[in-house]
Scaffold this active site. Structure first.
Site, PDB file in Angstrom:
ATOM      1  N   PHE A 161     -10.335  17.337   6.509  1.00  0.00           N
ATOM      2  CA  PHE A 161     -10.861  16.747   4.834  1.00  0.00           C
ATOM      3  C   PHE A 161      -9.780  17.797   4.274  1.00  0.00           C
ATOM      4  O   PHE A 161      -9.353  18.704   4.865  1.00  0.00           O
ATOM      5  CB  PHE A 161     -11.855  17.477   4.931  1.00  0.00           C
ATOM      6  CG  PHE A 161     -12.608  17.527   2.911  1.00  0.00           C
ATOM      7  CD1 PHE A 161     -12.685  16.927   2.708  1.00  0.00           C
ATOM      8  CD2 PHE A 161     -12.556  19.154   2.549  1.00  0.00           C
ATOM      9  CE1 PHE A 161     -13.428  16.574   1.804  1.00  0.00           C
ATOM     10  CE2 PHE A 161     -12.701  18.686   1.632  1.00  0.00           C
ATOM     11  CZ  PHE A 161     -13.889  17.561   0.548  1.00  0.00           C
ATOM     12  N   ASP A 210      -8.980   6.759   1.171  1.00  0.00           N
ATOM     13  CA  ASP A 210      -9.230   7.358   2.450  1.00  0.00           C
ATOM     14  C   ASP A 210      -9.889   6.313   2.295  1.00  0.00           C
ATOM     15  O   ASP A 210      -9.385   5.436   3.512  1.00  0.00           O
ATOM     16  CB  ASP A 210     -10.290   8.823   1.809  1.00  0.00           C
ATOM     17  CG  ASP A 210     -11.170   9.256   2.932  1.00  0.00           C
ATOM     18  OD1 ASP A 210     -10.994   8.864   3.679  1.00  0.00           O
ATOM     19  OD2 ASP A 210     -12.207   9.907   2.577  1.00  0.00           O
ATOM     20  N   GLU A 246      -3.290   8.641  -8.153  1.00  0.00           N
ATOM     21  CA  GLU A 246      -4.512   8.317  -7.180  1.00  0.00           C
ATOM     22  C   GLU A 246      -4.300  10.124  -6.635  1.00  0.00           C
ATOM     23  O   GLU A 246      -3.155  10.376  -6.035  1.00  0.00           O
ATOM     24  CB  GLU A 246      -5.132   8.109  -6.867  1.00  0.00           C
ATOM     25  CG  GLU A 246      -6.359   7.738  -6.197  1.00  0.00           C
ATOM     26  CD  GLU A 246      -7.385   8.112  -6.943  1.00  0.00           C
ATOM     27  OE1 GLU A 246      -7.810   9.621  -7.250  1.00  0.00           O
ATOM     28  OE2 GLU A 246      -9.152   7.915  -6.401  1.00  0.00           O
ATOM     29  N   ARG A 264      -9.049  23.359  -6.412  1.00  0.00           N
ATOM     30  CA  ARG A 264      -8.157  21.892  -7.134  1.00  0.00           C
ATOM     31  C   ARG A 264      -7.047  23.363  -7.665  1.00  0.00           C
ATOM     32  O   ARG A 264      -6.008  22.570  -7.838  1.00  0.00           O
ATOM     33  CB  ARG A 264      -8.831  21.300  -8.285  1.00  0.00           C
ATOM     34  CG  ARG A 264     -10.373  20.907  -7.848  1.00  0.00           C
ATOM     35  CD  ARG A 264     -10.530  19.866  -9.495  1.00  0.00           C
ATOM     36  NE  ARG A 264     -12.373  19.454  -9.168  1.00  0.00           N
ATOM     37  CZ  ARG A 264     -12.297  18.423  -8.922  1.00  0.00           C
ATOM     38  NH1 ARG A 264     -11.376  17.536  -8.382  1.00  0.00           N
ATOM     39  NH2 ARG A 264     -13.443  17.773  -8.786  1.00  0.00           N
TER      40      ARG A 264
HETATM   41  P1  IMP Z   1     -11.930   7.013  -1.088  1.00  0.00           P
HETATM   42  O1  IMP Z   1     -12.971   7.105  -0.202  1.00  0.00           O
HETATM   43  O2  IMP Z   1     -10.350   6.468  -0.366  1.00  0.00           O
HETATM   44  O3  IMP Z   1     -12.815   5.975  -1.941  1.00  0.00           O
HETATM   45  O4  IMP Z   1     -11.548   8.159  -2.574  1.00  0.00           O
HETATM   46  C1  IMP Z   1     -12.336   8.644  -2.818  1.00  0.00           C
HETATM   47  C2  IMP Z   1     -12.329  10.170  -4.001  1.00  0.00           C
HETATM   48  O5  IMP Z   1     -12.738  10.952  -2.785  1.00  0.00           O
HETATM   49  C3  IMP Z   1     -10.554  10.033  -3.187  1.00  0.00           C
HETATM   50  O6  IMP Z   1      -9.759  10.143  -4.668  1.00  0.00           O
HETATM   51  C4  IMP Z   1     -11.354  11.545  -3.141  1.00  0.00           C
HETATM   52  O7  IMP Z   1     -11.472  12.459  -4.843  1.00  0.00           O
HETATM   53  C5  IMP Z   1     -11.813  11.686  -2.213  1.00  0.00           C
HETATM   54  N1  IMP Z   1     -11.272  12.572  -0.861  1.00  0.00           N
HETATM   55  C6  IMP Z   1     -11.076  11.471   0.521  1.00  0.00           C
HETATM   56  N2  IMP Z   1     -10.962  12.188   1.169  1.00  0.00           N
HETATM   57  C7  IMP Z   1     -10.449  13.671   0.586  1.00  0.00           C
HETATM   58  C8  IMP Z   1     -10.337  15.144   1.288  1.00  0.00           C
HETATM   59  O8  IMP Z   1      -9.863  14.802   2.334  1.00  0.00           O
HETATM   60  N3  IMP Z   1     -10.415  16.046  -0.050  1.00  0.00           N
HETATM   61  C9  IMP Z   1     -10.695  15.759  -0.592  1.00  0.00           C
HETATM   62  N4  IMP Z   1     -10.966  15.142  -1.164  1.00  0.00           N
HETATM   63  C10 IMP Z   1     -11.146  13.334  -0.723  1.00  0.00           C
END
Ligand code: IMP
Length: 178
Positions: free
Chosen positions: A154, A104, A100, A167
């Protein structure tokens, strides 16, 4: 929030990323020691990381790709994970390594781990993330392997996007809030 390329500050350089990936790969090479691994790359964010990581792995390895989405704004996730495309071969008895981009809230990681445990009786399931944003975690989940800690920023680049962009950057950057 809008992010312009000229506003980006480097958080992790290309060199730092590549060095850390080699360290992670070394750990994995000794953990799996010749055992076959199925590397499952979570599209789209983990694509750069997965490609560079597997090039440094020396066990017999197959790559699979799955796609998930979570609705939300460009810079925050909604907490609802959707399986957009999860077509996987039979993973019973296999060593599964999920790759992954970032953990987050942890909801995506939890969704994926639950999915694997529900559907397969794998030999092992490990979760590897390039970045770990512990401060925003909503569920109790830790990656087995991760590259770098990030605080509540972010971040974009090296697979991670803002509204689909950035990306392709070789580094990971962020916008400093003024
Ligand atoms: P989760 O909140 O752990 O489920 O993360 C979900 C998805 O949100 C990750 O796989 C990323 O694709 C995206 N994401 C979370 N934080 C960031 C960030 O700081 N930058 C870009 N994408 C993010």
């Amino acid at each position: 929030m809008e992010i312009k390329i000229e506003e980006l500050k480097v958080l992790f350089s290309e060199e730092q990323i590549q060095t850390r990936i080699k360290e992670l790969a070394q750990e994995m090479n000794s953990f799996y020691a010749g055992e076959e691994v199925i590397a499952v790359c979570v599209l789209k964010g983990a694509v750069m990381f997965a490609v560079d990581l597997v090039k440094n792995l020396d066990m017999p390895l197959k790559m699979e790709f799955i796609r998930l989405s979570s609705y939300g704004s460009s810079t925050s996730t909604s907490g609802k994970v959707n399986a957009v495309d999860i077509k996987l071969p039979d993973l019973n008895g296999k060593n599964v390594l999920i790759i992954e981009d970032i953990v987050d809230t942890g909801l995506t990681a939890k969704f994926l781990l639950d999915f694997m445990h529900c559907n397969f009786n794998a030999k092992s399931i490990k979760f590897c993330s390039l970045l770990d944003k512990k401060i925003t975690r909503k569920v109790d989940i830790e990656p087995d392997y991760y590259g770098f800690d990030v605080d509540d920023k972010f971040v974009v680049g090296y697979g991670l996007d803002y509204d689909g962009y950035y990306r392709n950057l070789k580094y990971i950057g962020y916008k400093e809030l003024s």
